[in-house]
Scaffold this motif. Structure first.
Motif, mmCIF file in Angstrom:
data_model
loop_
_atom_site.group_PDB
_atom_site.id
_atom_site.type_symbol
_atom_site.label_atom_id
_atom_site.label_comp_id
_atom_site.label_asym_id
_atom_site.label_seq_id
_atom_site.Cartn_x
_atom_site.Cartn_y
_atom_site.Cartn_z
ATOM 1 N N LEU B 13 1.006 -1.122 0.027
ATOM 2 C CA LEU B 13 0.050 0.133 -0.058
ATOM 3 C C LEU B 13 0.753 1.140 0.151
ATOM 4 O O LEU B 13 0.586 2.268 -0.806
ATOM 5 N N ASN B 14 1.806 1.379 0.838
ATOM 6 C CA ASN B 14 2.759 2.444 0.893
ATOM 7 C C ASN B 14 3.353 2.731 -0.523
ATOM 8 O O ASN B 14 3.654 4.017 -0.997
ATOM 9 N N ASP B 15 3.801 1.439 -1.217
ATOM 10 C CA ASP B 15 4.590 1.451 -2.516
ATOM 11 C C ASP B 15 3.550 2.060 -3.399
ATOM 12 O O ASP B 15 4.011 3.149 -4.149
ATOM 13 N N SER B 16 2.103 1.910 -3.405
ATOM 14 C CA SER B 16 1.457 2.432 -4.554
ATOM 15 C C SER B 16 1.089 3.904 -4.098
ATOM 16 O O SER B 16 0.813 4.528 -4.937
ATOM 17 N N ALA B 21 4.887 9.892 -6.981
ATOM 18 C CA ALA B 21 5.930 10.843 -6.406
ATOM 19 C C ALA B 21 7.343 10.365 -6.773
ATOM 20 O O ALA B 21 8.227 11.454 -7.225
ATOM 21 N N PHE B 22 7.582 9.219 -6.524
ATOM 22 C CA PHE B 22 8.952 8.764 -6.657
ATOM 23 C C PHE B 22 9.339 8.601 -8.104
ATOM 24 O O PHE B 22 10.480 8.710 -8.576
ATOM 25 N N ASP B 23 8.142 8.416 -9.074
ATOM 26 C CA ASP B 23 8.643 8.402 -10.473
ATOM 27 C C ASP B 23 9.091 9.910 -10.792
ATOM 28 O O ASP B 23 9.996 9.985 -11.712
ATOM 29 N N ILE B 24 8.321 10.828 -10.322
ATOM 30 C CA ILE B 24 8.581 12.316 -10.609
ATOM 31 C C ILE B 24 10.180 12.524 -10.013
ATOM 32 O O ILE B 24 10.979 13.346 -10.806
ATOM 33 N N VAL B 25 10.242 12.157 -8.934
ATOM 34 C CA VAL B 25 11.696 12.419 -8.580
ATOM 35 C C VAL B 25 12.771 11.839 -9.491
ATOM 36 O O VAL B 25 13.889 12.186 -9.708
ATOM 37 N N HIS B 84 5.997 19.121 -2.410
ATOM 38 C CA HIS B 84 6.901 18.530 -1.121
ATOM 39 C C HIS B 84 5.938 19.444 0.010
ATOM 40 O O HIS B 84 5.890 18.616 1.221
ATOM 41 N N LEU B 85 5.168 20.327 -0.161
ATOM 42 C CA LEU B 85 4.283 20.657 1.088
ATOM 43 C C LEU B 85 3.290 19.436 1.475
ATOM 44 O O LEU B 85 2.740 19.472 2.520
ATOM 45 N N SER B 86 2.714 19.110 0.261
ATOM 46 C CA SER B 86 1.395 18.079 0.346
ATOM 47 C C SER B 86 2.093 16.882 1.163
ATOM 48 O O SER B 86 1.378 16.318 2.009
ATOM 49 N N HIS B 87 3.339 16.407 0.823
ATOM 50 C CA HIS B 87 3.773 15.160 1.478
ATOM 51 C C HIS B 87 4.318 15.773 2.982
ATOM 52 O O HIS B 87 4.272 14.857 3.882
ATOM 53 N N GLN B 88 4.477 16.957 3.252
ATOM 54 C CA GLN B 88 4.989 17.263 4.477
ATOM 55 C C GLN B 88 3.594 17.602 5.339
ATOM 56 O O GLN B 88 3.829 17.161 6.468
ATOM 57 N N LYS B 152 3.202 3.491 10.218
ATOM 58 C CA LYS B 152 3.861 4.468 10.363
ATOM 59 C C LYS B 152 5.238 4.418 10.215
ATOM 60 O O LYS B 152 6.126 5.438 9.629
ATOM 61 N N ASP B 153 6.157 3.359 10.513
ATOM 62 C CA ASP B 153 7.691 3.003 10.412
ATOM 63 C C ASP B 153 8.082 3.137 8.953
ATOM 64 O O ASP B 153 8.902 3.823 8.831
ATOM 65 N N ASP B 154 7.240 2.396 7.932
ATOM 66 C CA ASP B 154 7.471 2.480 6.592
ATOM 67 C C ASP B 154 7.221 3.838 5.823
ATOM 68 O O ASP B 154 7.978 4.275 5.082
ATOM 69 N N PHE B 155 5.984 4.342 6.234
ATOM 70 C CA PHE B 155 5.628 5.765 5.803
ATOM 71 C C PHE B 155 6.753 6.767 6.110
ATOM 72 O O PHE B 155 6.907 7.633 5.137
ATOM 73 N N LEU B 156 6.948 6.714 7.480
ATOM 74 C CA LEU B 156 7.909 7.753 7.899
ATOM 75 C C LEU B 156 9.358 7.938 6.947
ATOM 76 O O LEU B 156 9.793 8.765 6.500
ATOM 77 N N TYR B 157 9.762 6.588 6.742
ATOM 78 C CA TYR B 157 10.960 6.326 6.228
ATOM 79 C C TYR B 157 10.976 6.751 4.733
ATOM 80 O O TYR B 157 11.677 7.482 4.303
ATOM 81 N N GLN B 158 9.756 6.209 4.193
ATOM 82 C CA GLN B 158 9.693 6.449 2.455
ATOM 83 C C GLN B 158 9.407 8.180 2.363
ATOM 84 O O GLN B 158 10.088 8.956 1.505
ATOM 85 N N SER B 159 8.514 8.577 3.413
ATOM 86 C CA SER B 159 8.295 9.918 3.108
ATOM 87 C C SER B 159 9.534 10.853 3.590
ATOM 88 O O SER B 159 9.595 11.896 2.855
ATOM 89 N N ASN B 160 10.439 10.592 4.213
ATOM 90 C CA ASN B 160 11.442 11.182 4.521
ATOM 91 C C ASN B 160 12.259 11.143 3.238
ATOM 92 O O ASN B 160 13.052 12.465 2.764
ATOM 93 N N ASN B 161 12.527 10.284 2.724
ATOM 94 C CA ASN B 161 13.287 9.858 1.594
ATOM 95 C C ASN B 161 12.649 10.904 0.504
ATOM 96 O O ASN B 161 13.601 11.529 -0.309
#
Lengths: 172, 235
Positions: B13-16, B21-25, B84-88, B152-161
């Motif tokens: 679910l996190n990957d999807s 956003a990661f495609d854009i990056v 960047h704001l929306s993800h923050q 939460k753990d995985d989301f925070l990790y991916q989100s920070n990246n």
């Protein structure tokens, strides 16, 4: 999800035009020149290239004319100088105490230890070209191995100078 | 309950969620690498408002000053800034985000909810049904908490990246936006009139323009403080 902006060849040319004119590019070209002579400058010899890039700032080539002051005794400034060509004289309280030739580094003590300049350096040939740079103290905090090498190089330099002075005293 | 199954559910679910956003990056990093664009040491993110306001102000005075590339870069930095704001923003209330975008997509939780509603839809609910609803509701809450912690753990990790990557791309793009803005502004006769009081023979750039603004702005205002901070970037 946001829609991505597509850039065409004209846009990329505009980007590259910015790149060519940017201060950043001029800095990086000067930095490349510094890296090409890095091991000739004993103070920064053997420092990792990437750490050196992060540590060095305000890098520039400067030309001085005969009798120009490069540094003045008592001043506070952060530049370290490497003489690329020409000769300089060192004065302490208006008395000449030494000669600096091409390939010599000076100004490192006051720059690193943030103290006043303990001597004046004056251009003694028709023209002197120096490479001047500063150590970015904020970035230096994150370059511990580079700083260790820098201090080691500085200690070696001081040691060489002391040995030379001892030899001069013995000769006298 | 096999924790691996729960973890895999969350990872998928996190990957999807982050996929687009990661495609854009990735495509932005490719663009920066392919064209050897400058990645400045300075943090240009702070200048976003200044550059954006200047761009809008200059466009109001002379809309012809904007060329095709500047228009694109302006749109690009605005898009990236919003991303960047929306993800923050997501990070401000993870529980709400989980309930809104994840909880309803987890098969095990869907099954349990449908079991509860199936019983509740019966015409006659006896004590046994009530007890079953209570047990499933309790299990649902426990499972949701378990899922939320994994999320939460995985989301925070991916989100920070993701946020770090967007910031670094935005920094590069803002640098070019800044340079292109002034390259175009210095070509405009109408804008030259605006810059006349600055009284310099040099081309106007952010540093000169901010210094001029600070000389006429009232000190101790929010704008004055903001411009002072921006000026440090252009040291």
């Amino acid at each position: 999800m946001i829609q991505q902006v597509e850039y065409d060849i004209d846009d990329i040319e505009a980007f590259l035009e910015v790149h060519e004119n940017s201060e950043f590019n001029r800095d990086s070209k000067t930095l490349e020149k510094l890296l090409s002579v890095q091991n000739k400058i004993s103070l920064i010899a053997n420092i990792d290239e990437y750490e050196l890039k992060a540590m060095i700032e305000k890098l520039q080539f400067v030309k001085y004319n005969f009798k120009d002051f490069i540094i003045k005794e008592g001043d506070i400034s952060q530049e370290i100088f490497f003489i690329l060509s020409g000769e300089c004289h060192v004065f302490v309280e208006s008395k000449q105490v030494g000669v600096l030739k091409s390939g010599t580094t000076f100004g490192e003590g006051a720059a690193i230890f943030n103290t006043k300049r303990n001597a004046s350096v004056v251009c003694a040939s028709k023209e002197v070209t120096v490479l001047s740079f500063c150590i970015n103290s904020e970035n230096a905090e994150f370059c511990s191995s580079a700083m260790a090498t820098l201090y080691k190089n500085l200690a070696l330099q001081i040691n060489t100078k002391l040995e030379k002075m001892n030899m001069d005293i013995i000769k006298k | 309950m096999n924790i691996d199954i729960l973890t895999n559910d969350i990872l998928a679910l996190n990957d999807s969620f982050f996929d687009g956003a990661f495609d854009i990056v990735d495509s932005n990093y490719d663009f920066i690498d392919e064209n050897a664009l400058v990645q400045p040491k300075e943090n240009y993110l702070l200048t976003f408002d200044f550059l954006n306001t200047s761009m809008n102000h200059f466009t109001n005075l002379d809309f012809n000053f904007v060329n095709k590339t500047l228009k694109k870069v302006h749109r690009d930095v605005n898009n990236l800034y919003k991303l960047h704001l929306s993800h923050q923003d997501y990070l401000s209330d993870l529980e709400k985000l989980f309930e809104k975008s994840f909880e309803k997509k987890i098969d095990l939780l869907i099954q349990m909810r449908s079991e509860i509603s199936h019983i509740q839809n019966n015409d006659f609910i006896d004590a046994y049904d009530k007890e079953t609803i209570e047990i499933i509701t309790q299990q649902y809450k426990q499972l949701k908490t378990l899922y939320f912690n994994l999320f939460k753990d995985d989301f925070l990790y991916q989100s920070n990246n993701l946020i770090c990557s967007i910031k670094s791309i935005l920094n590069t793009k803002l640098f070019y936006f800044d340079q292109l803005l002034w390259m175009q502004a210095n070509k405009s006769d109408l804008l030259k009139r605006l810059f006349k009081p600055i009284n310099t023979n040099e081309d106007i750039n952010s540093k000169i323009y901010i210094k001029h603004r600070l000389s006429i702005d009232l000190p101790y205002t929010d704008e004055y403080r903001y411009l002072t901070k921006c000026l440090r970037i252009y040291k």
